[in-house]
Structure formats: C-alpha cells, structure tokens
Design a protein around this motif. Structure first.
Motif, PDB file in Angstrom:
ATOM      1  N   ARG A 104      19.722  -2.642   4.960  1.00  0.00           N
ATOM      2  CA  ARG A 104      18.257  -2.707   5.165  1.00  0.00           C
ATOM      3  C   ARG A 104      17.517  -2.127   3.966  1.00  0.00           C
ATOM      4  O   ARG A 104      16.560  -2.709   3.463  1.00  0.00           O
ATOM      5  CB  ARG A 104      17.867  -1.899   6.410  1.00  0.00           C
ATOM      6  CG  ARG A 104      17.772  -2.718   7.680  1.00  0.00           C
ATOM      7  CD  ARG A 104      16.911  -2.010   8.715  1.00  0.00           C
ATOM      8  NE  ARG A 104      17.317  -0.640   8.992  1.00  0.00           N
ATOM      9  CZ  ARG A 104      18.276  -0.291   9.839  1.00  0.00           C
ATOM     10  NH1 ARG A 104      18.968  -1.223  10.482  1.00  0.00           N
ATOM     11  NH2 ARG A 104      18.559   0.980  10.041  1.00  0.00           N
ATOM     12  N   GLN A 105      17.964  -0.983   3.506  1.00  0.00           N
ATOM     13  CA  GLN A 105      17.267  -0.326   2.387  1.00  0.00           C
ATOM     14  C   GLN A 105      17.403  -1.128   1.094  1.00  0.00           C
ATOM     15  O   GLN A 105      16.457  -1.253   0.319  1.00  0.00           O
ATOM     16  CB  GLN A 105      17.802   1.094   2.205  1.00  0.00           C
ATOM     17  CG  GLN A 105      17.410   1.994   3.372  1.00  0.00           C
ATOM     18  CD  GLN A 105      18.053   3.368   3.282  1.00  0.00           C
ATOM     19  OE1 GLN A 105      19.155   3.518   2.753  1.00  0.00           O
ATOM     20  NE2 GLN A 105      17.392   4.372   3.817  1.00  0.00           N
ATOM     21  N   THR A 107      17.828  -4.336   0.955  1.00  0.00           N
ATOM     22  CA  THR A 107      16.995  -5.538   1.128  1.00  0.00           C
ATOM     23  C   THR A 107      15.564  -5.269   0.687  1.00  0.00           C
ATOM     24  O   THR A 107      14.915  -6.132   0.085  1.00  0.00           O
ATOM     25  CB  THR A 107      17.029  -5.992   2.603  1.00  0.00           C
ATOM     26  OG1 THR A 107      18.376  -6.321   2.945  1.00  0.00           O
ATOM     27  CG2 THR A 107      16.132  -7.204   2.831  1.00  0.00           C
ATOM     28  N   HIS A 108      15.073  -4.070   0.978  1.00  0.00           N
ATOM     29  CA  HIS A 108      13.724  -3.692   0.537  1.00  0.00           C
ATOM     30  C   HIS A 108      13.598  -3.905  -0.975  1.00  0.00           C
ATOM     31  O   HIS A 108      12.646  -4.534  -1.459  1.00  0.00           O
ATOM     32  CB  HIS A 108      13.488  -2.229   0.897  1.00  0.00           C
ATOM     33  CG  HIS A 108      12.082  -1.766   0.729  1.00  0.00           C
ATOM     34  ND1 HIS A 108      11.416  -1.018   1.674  1.00  0.00           N
ATOM     35  CD2 HIS A 108      11.194  -1.935  -0.282  1.00  0.00           C
ATOM     36  CE1 HIS A 108      10.191  -0.769   1.248  1.00  0.00           C
ATOM     37  NE2 HIS A 108      10.036  -1.299   0.074  1.00  0.00           N
ATOM     38  N   TYR A 121      11.444  -6.810  -2.894  1.00  0.00           N
ATOM     39  CA  TYR A 121      10.431  -6.290  -3.827  1.00  0.00           C
ATOM     40  C   TYR A 121      10.545  -7.010  -5.169  1.00  0.00           C
ATOM     41  O   TYR A 121       9.560  -7.471  -5.734  1.00  0.00           O
ATOM     42  CB  TYR A 121      10.689  -4.786  -3.968  1.00  0.00           C
ATOM     43  CG  TYR A 121       9.765  -4.017  -4.866  1.00  0.00           C
ATOM     44  CD1 TYR A 121       8.542  -3.529  -4.402  1.00  0.00           C
ATOM     45  CD2 TYR A 121      10.134  -3.723  -6.173  1.00  0.00           C
ATOM     46  CE1 TYR A 121       7.714  -2.792  -5.227  1.00  0.00           C
ATOM     47  CE2 TYR A 121       9.310  -2.979  -7.000  1.00  0.00           C
ATOM     48  CZ  TYR A 121       8.103  -2.516  -6.525  1.00  0.00           C
ATOM     49  OH  TYR A 121       7.288  -1.789  -7.333  1.00  0.00           O
ATOM     50  N   LYS A 172      13.768  -6.024   7.681  1.00  0.00           N
ATOM     51  CA  LYS A 172      13.134  -5.349   6.538  1.00  0.00           C
ATOM     52  C   LYS A 172      12.295  -6.337   5.733  1.00  0.00           C
ATOM     53  O   LYS A 172      11.164  -6.041   5.339  1.00  0.00           O
ATOM     54  CB  LYS A 172      14.204  -4.696   5.655  1.00  0.00           C
ATOM     55  CG  LYS A 172      13.679  -4.039   4.418  1.00  0.00           C
ATOM     56  CD  LYS A 172      12.604  -3.001   4.699  1.00  0.00           C
ATOM     57  CE  LYS A 172      13.187  -1.716   5.253  1.00  0.00           C
ATOM     58  NZ  LYS A 172      12.106  -0.723   5.541  1.00  0.00           N
ATOM     59  N   SER A 175       9.126  -7.131   7.589  1.00  0.00           N
ATOM     60  CA  SER A 175       8.172  -6.021   7.637  1.00  0.00           C
ATOM     61  C   SER A 175       7.476  -5.849   6.281  1.00  0.00           C
ATOM     62  O   SER A 175       6.323  -5.446   6.211  1.00  0.00           O
ATOM     63  CB  SER A 175       8.819  -4.719   8.114  1.00  0.00           C
ATOM     64  OG  SER A 175       9.659  -4.216   7.126  1.00  0.00           O
ATOM     65  N   LEU A 176       8.159  -6.201   5.192  1.00  0.00           N
ATOM     66  CA  LEU A 176       7.516  -6.140   3.875  1.00  0.00           C
ATOM     67  C   LEU A 176       6.515  -7.275   3.688  1.00  0.00           C
ATOM     68  O   LEU A 176       5.539  -7.138   2.957  1.00  0.00           O
ATOM     69  CB  LEU A 176       8.577  -6.250   2.768  1.00  0.00           C
ATOM     70  CG  LEU A 176       9.341  -4.983   2.450  1.00  0.00           C
ATOM     71  CD1 LEU A 176      10.502  -5.304   1.512  1.00  0.00           C
ATOM     72  CD2 LEU A 176       8.429  -3.952   1.814  1.00  0.00           C
TER      73      LEU A 176
END
Ligand SMILES: O=P(O)(O)OC[C@H]1O[C@H](OP(=O)(O)OP(=O)(O)O)[C@H](O)[C@@H]1O
Ligand SMILES: O=c1cc[nH]c(=O)[nH]1
Ligand SMILES: [Mg+2]
Length: 207
Positions: free
Chosen positions: A33-34, A36-37, A41, A85, A88-89
């Motif tokens: 998940r992290q 993927t952020h 980005y 993720k 949500s971004l």
C-alpha cells in the motif's frame, strides 16, 4: 516504450520489506500500500490539470485538479492490494476489474473475470499489478482495454522482469510502465528473480 523506475530510498526500503521472506501477509500488504502511494505519485507527475478559483480564509487563489482522472484497473488477485491507496490518492477515479491467474504449467494467463466500462476512448487507464513477469497477464489485460477504445495505458508494477518489459514493448500497445524495480530475470518457473515470490499468495495466502 516510456519506462520510469522509481528510484528513491523510501521506495527501496518498502520494496525490501516486500522481498523479505520473513514479512508476514499483513506486513507485506502494508508495504505494498505504501509503495503504491509512491508509484501513483510518480505516475501522475505529468498529468494534465484543470484550474479553478478557490477561496482560502484569506483570499481567492487558483486551485487545480486532474483534468482526466484515470480508470484504475487492479488485476486480481495481487493488484487488489494497490487499489485502495490509488483510489484514495485520486478520489475522482473510477475502478474496473480484471481477474487473471497464470497456468502453473504453461505460465499463460487464464482470464476469469472482467468488469470494465464499455467505452474507454476518452479515459486514461492505470493498470495495477505488482508483478510483470513474462508480461502475458499485462499484455492480455491491455488488449481488453484497447478493445474498449483505451489509447493511453499506464502499467503500474512493483517488480518487472526484463522479459516482461520486452513483451510489453514488442506488443506495440499504447502503454508506459512505472515500476519500483527492473529485476534480473525469470527462473525456470517464470518467477521473477530475486523478486518477492507470489504477490497474490503473499497478501492473501495460497489459492
Ligand atoms: O507476467 P506474467 O508471467 O503473466 O505474471 C504476472 C502475473 O502473475 C501474478 O498473478 P497470478 O497469476 O499469480 O495470480 P494471483 O494474483 O491470483 O496470485 C501477478 O500478479 C501477475 O498478474
Ligand atoms: O515472480 C512472480 C511471477 C509471477 N507472479 C508473481 O506473483 N510472482
Ligand atoms: Mg499469484
């Protein structure tokens, strides 16, 4: 094909957690998940924006938003760990689904689910799948999307094998690749080396 490898110490540390065989399912999912952020980005870095007026408590200024939010397409199962993720971004994004599992003998993708909008001609698409191994699953997924008119596809992967990158390139499909690593290659079972094992099993347990 445009290929962007996210080269950043924080991304590398998260990838290390995912590679580590001692990481349990929950630890692996959190790192995915992290990471993927960071991948999303980078994937959106040059995305077109619209501007509009926004009032702060002090003044009116210019605000921005994505001009064309992408359709997110996780490839089940492993891509499921990336979609929460990513959405949500990009809260305006829609989500479609493709389900595919490799045949263990032939390593060919066997599709079992497809839930996508009919017309993708005006929509950028981000395909979410942590693993690009032979490239068969990704090529098949993008062919489904192109069949619905998609002209702008981004494959967002954690680990890619050179063989998968070459297959995407050879396909001639309208795709660019964003990944955290291009690894050394594939072993005799078409697993990525050093890789991280089976990304579906490591999140959800064996099928
Ligand atoms: O590039 P390829 O050689 O096609 O391999 C990559 C595919 O393999 C994995 O899925 P898998 O078939 O293991 O299904 P799962 O996500 O349900 O575990 C992975 O998530 C990709 O979809
Ligand atoms: O290394 C690999 C190859 C295909 N699928 C995975 O989950 N891992
Ligand atoms: Mg799997």
């Amino acid at each position: 094909m445009e290929t962007h490898v996210v080269d950043h110490p924080l991304a590398a540390a998260l990838l290390t957690t995912m590679r580590d065989e001692r990481s349990d399912n929950a630890t692996f999912r959190t790192a995915l998940r992290q990471l993927t952020h960071m991948l999303v980005y980078e994937a959106t870095r040059d995305a077109a924006i619209d501007t509009f007026e926004v009032r702060t408590p002090v003044a009116v200024t210019e605000g921005t938003r994505l001009a064309r939010p992408p359709l997110l397409v996780p490839v089940l199962r492993a891509g499921l760990g990336m979609v929460e993720k990513a959405s949500s971004l990009i809260p305006q994004s829609r989500v479609g689904f493709v389900g595919m599992a490799r045949d263990e003998e032939t390593h060919q993708p066997v599709p079992y689910m497809e839930s996508l909008p009919d017309d993708l001609s005006q929509t950028p698409v981000y395909v979410l799948d942590p693993m690009l191994a032979t490239g068969g699953s990704m090529v098949h997924t993008i062919e489904l999307l192109v069949g619905r008119g998609a002209a702008e596809v981004t494959a967002i992967c954690v680990v890619a094998a050179p063989e998968g990158v070459a297959a995407l390139e050879a396909s001639g499909l309208p795709v660019r690749l964003v990944a955290a690593s291009i690894d050394d290659g594939l072993n005799e079972n078409a697993f990525i080396v050093p890789g991280l094992g089976d990304a579906g099993d490591r999140q959800f347990g064996p099928r």
